[in-house]
Design a protein around this motif. Structure first.
Motif, PDB file in Angstrom:
ATOM      1  N   UNK A  20       0.821  -1.212   0.000  1.00  0.00           N
ATOM      2  CA  UNK A  20       0.000   0.000   0.000  1.00  0.00           C
ATOM      3  C   UNK A  20       0.858   1.266   0.000  1.00  0.00           C
ATOM      4  N   UNK A  21       1.891   1.287   0.837  1.00  0.00           N
ATOM      5  CA  UNK A  21       2.752   2.477   0.896  1.00  0.00           C
ATOM      6  C   UNK A  21       3.526   2.649  -0.408  1.00  0.00           C
ATOM      7  N   UNK A  22       3.946   1.532  -1.019  1.00  0.00           N
ATOM      8  CA  UNK A  22       4.623   1.626  -2.305  1.00  0.00           C
ATOM      9  C   UNK A  22       3.692   2.217  -3.369  1.00  0.00           C
ATOM     10  N   UNK A  23       2.422   1.777  -3.371  1.00  0.00           N
ATOM     11  CA  UNK A  23       1.464   2.332  -4.328  1.00  0.00           C
ATOM     12  C   UNK A  23       1.270   3.827  -4.101  1.00  0.00           C
ATOM     13  N   UNK A  24       1.266   4.250  -2.841  1.00  0.00           N
ATOM     14  CA  UNK A  24       1.146   5.682  -2.545  1.00  0.00           C
ATOM     15  C   UNK A  24       2.355   6.451  -3.077  1.00  0.00           C
ATOM     16  N   UNK A  25       3.551   5.872  -2.916  1.00  0.00           N
ATOM     17  CA  UNK A  25       4.765   6.515  -3.432  1.00  0.00           C
ATOM     18  C   UNK A  25       4.676   6.616  -4.947  1.00  0.00           C
ATOM     19  N   UNK A  26       4.278   5.538  -5.597  1.00  0.00           N
ATOM     20  CA  UNK A  26       4.259   5.473  -7.058  1.00  0.00           C
ATOM     21  C   UNK A  26       3.158   6.336  -7.666  1.00  0.00           C
ATOM     22  N   UNK A 113      11.294 -12.104  -4.704  1.00  0.00           N
ATOM     23  CA  UNK A 113       9.852 -12.163  -4.485  1.00  0.00           C
ATOM     24  C   UNK A 113       9.335 -10.835  -3.933  1.00  0.00           C
ATOM     25  N   UNK A 114      10.066 -10.258  -3.006  1.00  0.00           N
ATOM     26  CA  UNK A 114       9.628  -8.974  -2.443  1.00  0.00           C
ATOM     27  C   UNK A 114       9.540  -7.929  -3.548  1.00  0.00           C
ATOM     28  N   UNK A 115      10.560  -7.885  -4.390  1.00  0.00           N
ATOM     29  CA  UNK A 115      10.588  -6.910  -5.486  1.00  0.00           C
ATOM     30  C   UNK A 115       9.408  -7.105  -6.435  1.00  0.00           C
ATOM     31  N   UNK A 116       9.021  -8.352  -6.682  1.00  0.00           N
ATOM     32  CA  UNK A 116       7.871  -8.627  -7.556  1.00  0.00           C
ATOM     33  C   UNK A 116       6.573  -8.088  -6.969  1.00  0.00           C
ATOM     34  N   UNK A 117       6.491  -8.014  -5.645  1.00  0.00           N
ATOM     35  CA  UNK A 117       5.288  -7.478  -4.997  1.00  0.00           C
ATOM     36  C   UNK A 117       5.136  -5.980  -5.239  1.00  0.00           C
ATOM     37  N   UNK A 118       6.237  -5.318  -5.552  1.00  0.00           N
ATOM     38  CA  UNK A 118       6.234  -3.866  -5.760  1.00  0.00           C
ATOM     39  C   UNK A 118       6.247  -3.592  -7.261  1.00  0.00           C
ATOM     40  N   UNK A 119       5.080  -3.546  -7.848  1.00  0.00           N
ATOM     41  CA  UNK A 119       4.965  -3.380  -9.287  1.00  0.00           C
ATOM     42  C   UNK A 119       5.254  -1.930  -9.674  1.00  0.00           C
ATOM     43  N   UNK A 120       6.296  -1.725 -10.456  1.00  0.00           N
ATOM     44  CA  UNK A 120       6.633  -0.374 -10.890  1.00  0.00           C
ATOM     45  C   UNK A 120       8.081  -0.008 -10.624  1.00  0.00           C
ATOM     46  N   UNK A 121       8.862  -0.959 -10.135  1.00  0.00           N
ATOM     47  CA  UNK A 121      10.300  -0.734  -9.941  1.00  0.00           C
ATOM     48  C   UNK A 121      10.934  -0.567 -11.321  1.00  0.00           C
ATOM     49  N   UNK A 122      11.753   0.465 -11.503  1.00  0.00           N
ATOM     50  CA  UNK A 122      12.370   0.705 -12.812  1.00  0.00           C
ATOM     51  C   UNK A 122      13.863   0.415 -12.833  1.00  0.00           C
ATOM     52  N   UNK A 123      14.532   0.614 -11.708  1.00  0.00           N
ATOM     53  CA  UNK A 123      15.978   0.396 -11.651  1.00  0.00           C
ATOM     54  C   UNK A 123      16.295  -0.319 -10.342  1.00  0.00           C
TER      55      UNK A 123
END
Length: 143
Positions: A20-26, A113-123
């Motif tokens: 949720x917090x990652x989506x808010x950041x993105x 796996x953690x990184x896959x949960x955060x959709x929108x990582x670019x680098x």
């Protein structure tokens, strides 16, 4: 209490708060960065620190411990050579040489796996000391 799915590879779950917090950041840009910590006792990745929009990359690097691993995401704003305002979301895997071997292994085995949960990582950036994640390296990887 949030329900989180366990990772079969490492046994780590990812709390809903992380997503949720990652989506808010993105999407809303409510945060400049987020630092995540694995809570070994409860086998879950949790939000440790939320960087406010006015905070800088230096604030992020200062919040990473000298002797323990962390994950972090950073919303990096920059201007391209064509004078365009852009933003890229960095995923930083912080694993200092001084941290315990067990922690390094835990963070390494849970990362994908953690990184896959955060959709929108670019680098993605991996660092074992501050020089490997200097602002110059961030700028170079963003362009």
């Amino acid at each position: 209490m949030c329900i989180a799915k366990a990772n079969s590879a490492s046994g780590m779950a990812v709390s809903d708060e992380c997503k949720l917090k990652f989506l808010e950041l993105k999407a809303k840009r409510n945060f400049r960065f987020i630092v995540f910590k694995i809570e070994e006792k409860i086998q879950q990745v949790k939000v440790e620190r939320l960087g406010q929009p006015g905070e800088s990359y230096d604030d992020l690097t200062a919040s990473l411990p000298d002797d323990d691993c962390r994950y972090a995401v950073f919303d990096f704003d920059f201007i391209t050579d064509e004078n365009c305002q852009k933003s890229k979301i960095f995923f930083i895997s912080w694993s200092p040489d001084t941290s315990r071997v067990r922690n390094k292994m835990l963070y390494a085995s849970s990362k994908d796996r953690f990184k896959r949960e955060l959709d929108g990582i670019q680098v993605e950036l991996q660092a074992t000391d501050p020089s490997e994640m200097s602002i110059d390296i961030i700028k170079g990887r963003a362009l």
